[in-house]
Design a protein around this motif. Structure first.
Motif, PDB file in Angstrom:
ATOM      1  N   GLU A 160      18.772  19.908  89.028  1.00  8.79           N
ATOM      2  CA  GLU A 160      17.429  20.270  89.484  1.00  8.79           C
ATOM      3  C   GLU A 160      17.434  21.486  90.400  1.00  8.79           C
ATOM      4  O   GLU A 160      16.390  22.143  90.557  1.00  8.79           O
ATOM      5  CB  GLU A 160      16.782  19.096  90.236  1.00  8.79           C
ATOM      6  CG  GLU A 160      16.621  17.833  89.411  1.00  8.79           C
ATOM      7  CD  GLU A 160      17.743  16.840  89.652  1.00  8.79           C
ATOM      8  OE1 GLU A 160      17.458  15.636  89.786  1.00  8.79           O
ATOM      9  OE2 GLU A 160      18.906  17.283  89.703  1.00  8.79           O
ATOM     10  N   ASP A 161      18.577  21.760  91.013  1.00 12.15           N
ATOM     11  CA  ASP A 161      18.657  22.851  91.988  1.00 12.15           C
ATOM     12  C   ASP A 161      19.328  24.103  91.431  1.00 12.15           C
ATOM     13  O   ASP A 161      19.537  25.068  92.159  1.00 12.15           O
ATOM     14  CB  ASP A 161      19.410  22.371  93.240  1.00 12.15           C
ATOM     15  CG  ASP A 161      18.689  21.236  93.931  1.00 12.15           C
ATOM     16  OD1 ASP A 161      17.449  21.293  94.009  1.00 12.15           O
ATOM     17  OD2 ASP A 161      19.358  20.283  94.386  1.00 12.15           O
ATOM     18  N   ILE A 162      19.665  24.089  90.147  1.00 12.98           N
ATOM     19  CA  ILE A 162      20.176  25.288  89.477  1.00 12.98           C
ATOM     20  C   ILE A 162      18.980  25.903  88.761  1.00 12.98           C
ATOM     21  O   ILE A 162      18.686  25.587  87.604  1.00 12.98           O
ATOM     22  CB  ILE A 162      21.308  24.940  88.499  1.00 12.98           C
ATOM     23  CG1 ILE A 162      22.405  24.138  89.204  1.00 12.98           C
ATOM     24  CG2 ILE A 162      21.904  26.202  87.884  1.00 12.98           C
ATOM     25  CD1 ILE A 162      23.438  23.553  88.263  1.00 12.98           C
ATOM     26  N   LEU A 163      18.262  26.757  89.447  1.00 14.42           N
ATOM     27  CA  LEU A 163      16.950  27.195  88.983  1.00 14.42           C
ATOM     28  C   LEU A 163      17.018  28.195  87.836  1.00 14.42           C
ATOM     29  O   LEU A 163      16.241  28.117  86.890  1.00 14.42           O
ATOM     30  CB  LEU A 163      16.171  27.790  90.158  1.00 14.42           C
ATOM     31  CG  LEU A 163      16.040  26.859  91.380  1.00 14.42           C
ATOM     32  CD1 LEU A 163      15.236  27.541  92.476  1.00 14.42           C
ATOM     33  CD2 LEU A 163      15.405  25.538  90.992  1.00 14.42           C
ATOM     34  N   SER A 164      17.924  29.139  87.916  1.00 11.58           N
ATOM     35  CA  SER A 164      18.059  30.108  86.833  1.00 11.58           C
ATOM     36  C   SER A 164      19.422  30.789  86.949  1.00 11.58           C
ATOM     37  O   SER A 164      20.043  30.779  88.013  1.00 11.58           O
ATOM     38  CB  SER A 164      16.939  31.152  86.881  1.00 11.58           C
ATOM     39  OG  SER A 164      16.911  31.917  85.687  1.00 11.58           O
ATOM     40  N   TYR A 165      19.855  31.389  85.854  1.00 16.23           N
ATOM     41  CA  TYR A 165      21.144  32.069  85.866  1.00 16.23           C
ATOM     42  C   TYR A 165      21.236  33.028  84.676  1.00 16.23           C
ATOM     43  O   TYR A 165      20.492  32.918  83.700  1.00 16.23           O
ATOM     44  CB  TYR A 165      22.305  31.071  85.815  1.00 16.23           C
ATOM     45  CG  TYR A 165      22.257  30.104  84.654  1.00 16.23           C
ATOM     46  CD1 TYR A 165      22.765  30.458  83.406  1.00 16.23           C
ATOM     47  CD2 TYR A 165      21.701  28.837  84.806  1.00 16.23           C
ATOM     48  CE1 TYR A 165      22.714  29.574  82.341  1.00 16.23           C
ATOM     49  CE2 TYR A 165      21.643  27.956  83.739  1.00 16.23           C
ATOM     50  CZ  TYR A 165      22.149  28.323  82.513  1.00 16.23           C
ATOM     51  OH  TYR A 165      22.097  27.460  81.456  1.00 16.23           O
ATOM     52  N   THR A 166      22.145  33.984  84.808  1.00 21.25           N
ATOM     53  CA  THR A 166      22.442  34.933  83.731  1.00 21.25           C
ATOM     54  C   THR A 166      23.951  35.006  83.579  1.00 21.25           C
ATOM     55  O   THR A 166      24.679  35.054  84.573  1.00 21.25           O
ATOM     56  CB  THR A 166      21.910  36.340  84.062  1.00 21.25           C
ATOM     57  OG1 THR A 166      20.510  36.265  84.318  1.00 21.25           O
ATOM     58  CG2 THR A 166      22.154  37.292  82.898  1.00 21.25           C
ATOM     59  N   LYS A 167      24.415  34.990  82.349  1.00 16.82           N
ATOM     60  CA  LYS A 167      25.846  35.108  82.087  1.00 16.82           C
ATOM     61  C   LYS A 167      26.174  36.516  81.608  1.00 16.82           C
ATOM     62  O   LYS A 167      25.302  37.251  81.132  1.00 16.82           O
ATOM     63  CB  LYS A 167      26.291  34.082  81.037  1.00 16.82           C
ATOM     64  CG  LYS A 167      26.288  32.648  81.549  1.00 16.82           C
ATOM     65  CD  LYS A 167      26.971  31.714  80.567  1.00 16.82           C
ATOM     66  CE  LYS A 167      27.115  30.308  81.148  1.00 16.82           C
ATOM     67  NZ  LYS A 167      27.833  29.402  80.233  1.00 16.82           N
ATOM     68  N   VAL A 168      27.443  36.882  81.774  1.00 14.13           N
ATOM     69  CA  VAL A 168      27.887  38.179  81.281  1.00 14.13           C
ATOM     70  C   VAL A 168      27.848  38.175  79.762  1.00 14.13           C
ATOM     71  O   VAL A 168      27.638  37.133  79.135  1.00 14.13           O
ATOM     72  CB  VAL A 168      29.311  38.506  81.793  1.00 14.13           C
ATOM     73  CG1 VAL A 168      29.334  38.604  83.306  1.00 14.13           C
ATOM     74  CG2 VAL A 168      30.313  37.446  81.304  1.00 14.13           C
ATOM     75  N   SER A 169      28.052  39.305  79.144  1.00 15.48           N
ATOM     76  CA  SER A 169      27.980  39.422  77.696  1.00 15.48           C
ATOM     77  C   SER A 169      28.955  38.469  77.019  1.00 15.48           C
ATOM     78  O   SER A 169      30.037  38.177  77.547  1.00 15.48           O
ATOM     79  CB  SER A 169      28.268  40.858  77.265  1.00 15.48           C
ATOM     80  OG  SER A 169      27.348  41.754  77.857  1.00 15.48           O
TER      81      SER A 169
END
Length: 285
Positions: A160-169
C-alpha cells in the motif's frame, strides 16, 4: 507552477498496478488480521427483518474464523525454518555484523537477516503478494568510511505504501530508476518533565530517483506536500546519496495467497454466525 504544486502533483502519482489491485488490499489484510474489527466490518444482517438489538446479540455470540491466518503462518514458519540453512558469506565486516543482529542488526532495531526476512518480508509477501525493501542510512558522521557510526539498515514497505515506480530499460538488470514511497513515522512531543514520548502518527513521502548522470538523489515531503529540508539537502531540497543504484528491491510472487481464500472466510463468518445463533435460540426457547 510553484514548488508546492509540483510536489503535490508528484505525490498524487500512482502506478497502474497500484490502481488495479488496491480495491482488494484491505480485504486481504483484514482477513489475516481478524479480530473484532473484522467481525464488525464483515458480519452482515440476515435480512431487513432482523432488528438492530437482535443483530447486536448475534454479533456478540459470533466466533471469528482465523483459518486463513493459521494457514499463512504455517507456510511462513515452514519457510522461516529453512533460513537457518542459508550461509551468507562475503561482504564487509559491517554487513556480516549486521546480519548477525549486532550494531543494530539489519533493520536498526537488532534484527538478524533471518528474522527480518522471515518475520517481516515473508509474512507481507504471503499476505499481499508483494513487499518492498529499502536500504537507508543515517548521515555519515566521520570523515572517512572507517569513521561511519551509523551502518546502513533495511526498511520494508507494505504494498500500500509503494505508490509508484519506474524501472530502467529492459535488459539492464531490472533495477529501479525512480520510486515513490510513503513513510509512517511516530511523532514525538516533549512533556512537562522533559521526557520525549510518542503521541501521534505522522505520514511522510520519499521520492528516490537516478538522474541522467547516474547519481541517486532523494527528496522527503510532509503529508501536505511540502519539501522537508535537512542539513544535507542541496538545491530544491534534494539530497545526494552517493549511490549509483536506487536502493530499493520489490519482492513479488504474483498474487496474494488470500486472493480467493478471503472470500471463503468472509462467507464462513456469516454462515457460522447464523448457525451458532440458530443453535442457541433453539435450545433456549
Amino acid at each position: 507552477m510553484s514548488r508546492n504544486n509540483v510536489a503535490s502533483s508528484i505525490l498524487g502519482v500512482r502506478h497502474p498496478h497500484y490502481l488495479r489491485d488496491q480495491s482488494q488490499w484491505t480485504l486481504w489484510r483484514d482477513t489475516f488480521e481478524g479480530g473484532d474489527y473484522y467481525l464488525q466490518k464483515y458480519l452482515e444482517k440476515f435480512s431487513e427483518r432482523e432488528t438492530d438489538p437482535e443483530f447486536v446479540v448475534r454479533k456478540r455470540l459470533t466466533p471469528i474464523p482465523v483459518f486463513a491466518k493459521a494457514a499463512i503462518l504455517d507456510i511462513r514458519n515452514s519457510l522461516y525454518q529453512r533460513l537457518i540453512e542459508v550461509t551468507r558469506v562475503g561482504g564487509s565486516s559491517t554487513y556480516q555484523s549486521a546480519v548477525r543482529g549486532e550494531r543494530g542488526g539489519v533493520n536498526g532495531e537488532g534484527a538478524t537477516m533471518d528474522s527480518f526476512m522471515g518475520k517481516d518480508i515473508l509474512t507481507e509477501l504471503l499476505i499481499m503478494g508483494k513487499v518492498g525493501c529499502y536500504v537507508d542510512a543515517a548521515p555519515q558522521q566521520g570523515e572517512t568510511l572507517a569513521d561511519i557510526t551509523y551502518p546502513p539498515y533495511l526498511t520494508y514497505y507494505r504494498v500500500e505504501d509503494i505508490l509508484s515506480y519506474t524501472k530502467v530499460s529492459r535488459g539492464e538488470g531490472g533495477e529501479f530508476s525512480a520510486v515513490l514511497l510513503r513513510d509512517h513515522n511516530v511523532a514525538v512531543t516533549t512533556n512537562v518533565s522533559g521526557i520525549e514520548l510518542p503521541s501521534a502518527n505522522q505520514t511522510n513521502y520519499r521520492l528516490v530517483w537516478k538522474d541522467k548522470d547516474g547519481q541517486v538523489y532523494y527528496k522527503l515531503f510532509d503529508s501536505e506536500g511540502h519539501v522537508i529540508v535537512s542539513p544535507e539537502s542541496i538545491d530544491d531540497g534534494r539530497t545526494a546519496t552517493g549511490l549509483s543504484r536506487v536502493p530499493f528491491v520489490l519482492f513479488d510472487i504474483g498474487d496474494s495467497l488470500l486472493k480467493d481464500v478471503s472470500s471463503y472466510q468472509r462467507a464462513l463468518l456469516n454462515l457460522g454466525s447464523s448457525d451458532i445463533y440458530y443453535a442457541i435460540k433453539s435450545n433456549s426457547t
